[in-house]
Motif scaffolding. Structure first.
Motif: not given
Length: 277
Positions: A181-189
């Motif tokens: 889930e952290a990779t998704v948040r990072a990508a969304s940034s």
């Protein structure tokens, strides 16, 4: 990025003199600088503190922007190395550019010694190459090298992931949910450097189940190399939508691993490495 020397005009924008240098200075945490070993603070023979080594030219270099986040590690060399790695991922250090340790040291507000040591580590990793009497040149990479890296990563990681998919219990895979889930948040940034770090963390955790530290180390080195920008490509050319799609492959893969669906795992892993960046 703008060209210029200390105390002279910077072309492109109306930013000149000491103010321009200050704009790109990266302050080191006081505690970290205090912890710097004496050997790091003392220059090699014949070099003034923060000055150029004999024959190492410092004029006409591109100013390095401030790293995305303040560093907290106690090692000055480690802080500089992390910041330079980030600059490689974001394209702030562009392929083909030559940078000298003294000029980079001035930007970071440290002596030249830890910068040289960090650049020498990057040379070992293949990110830069030594240019005699000038400094270090950022290596120029093409699409062929990127494809080769993806192939080697697949040869190493895919068999391991498939073996782990058969042997690691579902509850252990579920432990990796926060990382996925952290990779998704990072990508969304939309920040390539933030995503690159989260991406490596997820892959490192997956391979960590194999219990082979050498495997994890080699795979992460290949992964890091694959994240550097291509020559001629604009910094951060990979858009947010592509990063988000890549990140969602992590969550889909984790779902398949938890479900024990080997066919889906095999398909997702193959897709992930065919488009890996």
């Amino acid at each position: 990025m703008k060209q210029g020397t200390r105390g002279s005009a910077v072309t492109g924008d109306a930013v000149t003199g000491p103010a321009a240098a200050e704009r790109f200075r990266v302050p080191v945490q006081p505690a970290a600088r205090d912890a710097e070993p004496e050997s790091d603070r003392r220059e090699r023979p014949g070099c003034a503190e923060g000055g150029a080594a004999r024959g190492e030219h410092t004029h006409g270099e591109t100013a390095l922007p401030r790293p995305r986040a303040a560093v907290q590690r106690s090692s000055v060399r480690g802080q500089v190395l992390d910041a330079l790695r980030t600059a490689l991922v974001t394209g702030d250090l562009r392929p083909g550019e030559v940078h000298s340790a003294p000029v980079l040291a001035e930007r970071f507000g440290v002596s030249a010694t830890p910068v040289r040591e960090a650049m020498q580590q990057l040379a070992l990793e293949g990110a830069v190459e030594v240019v005699p009497n000038r400094g270090f040149r950022v290596v120029e990479r093409g699409a062929r090298e990127l494809a080769e890296l993806a192939e080697v990563r697949a040869l190493i990681e895919v068999p391991v992931m498939m073996r782990l998919a058969r042997t690691v219990p579902a509850e252990r895979w579920a432990e990796l949910r926060p990382l996925a889930e952290a990779t998704v948040r990072a990508a969304s940034s939309g920040c390539r450097a933030t995503y690159a770090e989260a991406d490596r963390a997820f892959h490192r955790a997956v391979l960590g189940f194999a219990g082979n530290e050498q495997l994890v180390r080699i795979a992460e080195d290949l992964h890091r190399r694959a994240q550097w920008p291509l020559v001629g490509g604009a910094p951060g050319a990979r858009g947010r939508a592509e990063l988000v799609a890549d990140a969602h492959e992590h969550t889909a893969l984790l779902d398949a691993l938890i479900a024990g669906d080997l066919d889906v795992v095999r398909s997702l892993v193959g897709e992930h490495f065919s488009g890996a960046v």
